[in-house]
Design an enzyme around this catalytic site. Structure first.
Site, mmCIF file in Angstrom:
data_model
loop_
_atom_site.group_PDB
_atom_site.id
_atom_site.type_symbol
_atom_site.label_atom_id
_atom_site.label_comp_id
_atom_site.label_asym_id
_atom_site.label_seq_id
_atom_site.Cartn_x
_atom_site.Cartn_y
_atom_site.Cartn_z
ATOM 1 N N ASP A 126 0.823 -1.205 0.000
ATOM 2 C CA ASP A 126 0.000 0.000 0.000
ATOM 3 C C ASP A 126 0.863 1.262 0.000
ATOM 4 O O ASP A 126 2.079 1.198 0.186
ATOM 5 C CB ASP A 126 -0.951 -0.001 1.217
ATOM 6 C CG ASP A 126 -0.259 -0.423 2.515
ATOM 7 O OD1 ASP A 126 0.982 -0.488 2.542
ATOM 8 O OD2 ASP A 126 -0.964 -0.683 3.497
ATOM 9 N N ASN B 252 -7.464 -2.918 14.430
ATOM 10 C CA ASN B 252 -8.857 -3.178 14.072
ATOM 11 C C ASN B 252 -8.982 -4.326 13.057
ATOM 12 O O ASN B 252 -10.021 -4.516 12.444
ATOM 13 C CB ASN B 252 -9.522 -1.910 13.515
ATOM 14 C CG ASN B 252 -8.935 -1.465 12.180
ATOM 15 O OD1 ASN B 252 -7.922 -2.006 11.717
ATOM 16 N ND2 ASN B 252 -9.545 -0.492 11.544
ATOM 17 N N GLU C 159 -9.700 -1.799 5.239
ATOM 18 C CA GLU C 159 -10.407 -1.481 6.481
ATOM 19 C C GLU C 159 -11.656 -2.354 6.619
ATOM 20 O O GLU C 159 -12.095 -2.973 5.634
ATOM 21 C CB GLU C 159 -10.807 0.006 6.459
ATOM 22 C CG GLU C 159 -9.619 0.972 6.421
ATOM 23 C CD GLU C 159 -8.918 1.129 7.779
ATOM 24 O OE1 GLU C 159 -9.023 0.228 8.639
ATOM 25 O OE2 GLU C 159 -8.258 2.169 7.977
ATOM 26 N N HIS D 167 -7.270 -4.635 10.254
ATOM 27 C CA HIS D 167 -7.004 -4.343 8.837
ATOM 28 C C HIS D 167 -5.702 -5.007 8.402
ATOM 29 O O HIS D 167 -4.781 -5.183 9.212
ATOM 30 C CB HIS D 167 -7.033 -2.836 8.534
ATOM 31 C CG HIS D 167 -5.879 -2.015 8.993
ATOM 32 N ND1 HIS D 167 -5.987 -1.036 9.945
ATOM 33 C CD2 HIS D 167 -4.573 -2.002 8.606
ATOM 34 C CE1 HIS D 167 -4.823 -0.450 10.128
ATOM 35 N NE2 HIS D 167 -3.927 -1.027 9.330
HETATM 36 C C1 GLP Z 1 -0.555 0.315 8.725
HETATM 37 C C2 GLP Z 1 -0.163 -0.447 7.434
HETATM 38 C C3 GLP Z 1 -0.332 -1.939 7.592
HETATM 39 C C4 GLP Z 1 0.250 -2.358 8.919
HETATM 40 C C5 GLP Z 1 -0.545 -1.780 10.044
HETATM 41 C C6 GLP Z 1 0.044 -2.073 11.420
HETATM 42 O O1 GLP Z 1 -1.729 1.027 8.609
HETATM 43 N N1 GLP Z 1 -0.850 -0.016 6.263
HETATM 44 O O2 GLP Z 1 0.300 -2.595 6.497
HETATM 45 O O3 GLP Z 1 0.210 -3.765 9.016
HETATM 46 O O4 GLP Z 1 -0.742 -0.408 9.900
HETATM 47 O O5 GLP Z 1 1.081 -1.189 11.721
HETATM 48 P P1 GLP Z 1 2.192 -1.468 12.801
HETATM 49 O O6 GLP Z 1 3.022 -2.578 12.270
HETATM 50 O O7 GLP Z 1 2.966 -0.196 12.904
HETATM 51 O O8 GLP Z 1 1.474 -1.835 14.047
#
Ligand code: GLP
Length: 240
Positions: free
Chosen positions: A67, A138, A145, A140
């Protein structure tokens, strides 16, 4: 679904690195699906270290990131996922930049609803051999989402308040966090031949439990789209 428990993010990330390095050795043209966020940082550190130790080349590796943000302020360009990948992995390995892909250039001003061409490019490259995934509190995955369709493809996403809040730790103010992103879809991700999902820290417990307990897809928990993937390895430090 295979669940591997480790005492720490360090140990779990080392294991994930070993899996990737082993696969790279047997397939120097491996197609990797790459994730950003704080979770994979330690994994990338180990991939750099381990590949240097073994003198492995990424010259023929192809990568597709999950992404990218849309509408970043110019002063926040260092928060783009492209910058993240450069600074955490790409600049330390010999990957050919032409082989690295993002669903959108974060500076693009022309935003579309659908980015089918990204799915087509992945397909043309032979599909993703190993997809690395983190998970949002959440549930995702990438930026899919709650409410995302299980068959969704790469597309524009409106980020939820909870994701904007969670990601605001990387920005000066919450108002600087982009409201939109382009993300691989749940359908795109599910086509990956092998998936390694990393989940570290208690904040991820509910999302992880939802995935592990899922008997079917729950549209409120995007991570459950992986419930029947035939090669999913979860690496976690959460005692379940
Ligand atoms: C972000 C990314 C995801 C990631 C998630 C968790 O929004 N788009 O790919 O897995 O959040 O982030 P973190 O690893 O910092 O907890």
């Amino acid at each position: 679904m295979k669940i591997l428990y480790y005492n720490s993010k360090e140990e779990g990330s080392k294991k994930a690195s070993n899996i990737i390095i082993d696969n790279l050795k047997s397939n120097p043209k491996i197609v990797l699906g790459l994730a950003t966020g704080s979770t994979p940082e330690t994994l990338y550190k180990y991939i750099i270290e381990d590949s240097q130790k073994e003198n492995l080349s990424f010259k023929n590796v192809v990568s597709f990131n999950l992404d990218e943000y849309v509408g970043l302020n110019e002063s926040d360009e260092d928060q783009s996922y492209k910058f993240f990948m450069d600074n955490h992995l790409f600049k330390y390995i010999d990957i050919n930049k032409n082989n690295t892909h993002f669903p959108i250039d974060f500076r693009d001003k022309e935003i579309k609803e659908n980015y089918d061409e990204y799915d087509n490019l992945i397909k043309k490259s032979g599909g993703i051999d190993i997809q690395i995934l983190g998970i949002g509190n959440n549930g995702h995955i990438a930026f899919n989402e709650p409410g995302s369709d299980i068959n969704s493809k790469t597309r524009l996403i409106n980020l939820t308040e909870s994701t904007i809040k969670a990601n605001s730790r990387f920005f000066t103010s919450i108002s600087d966090v982009p409201k939109q992103a382009v993300s691989m879809g749940l359908g795109t991700i599910n086509k990956s031949k092998k998936i390694i999902l990393l989940a570290f820290g208690e904040a991820k417990r509910e999302a992880l439990e939802r995935l592990i307990d899922a008997k079917s897809f729950d549209i409120n928990w995007p991570c459950t789209s992986l419930f029947n993937h035939n090669d999913l390895t979860i690496i976690t430090d959460i005692k379940l």
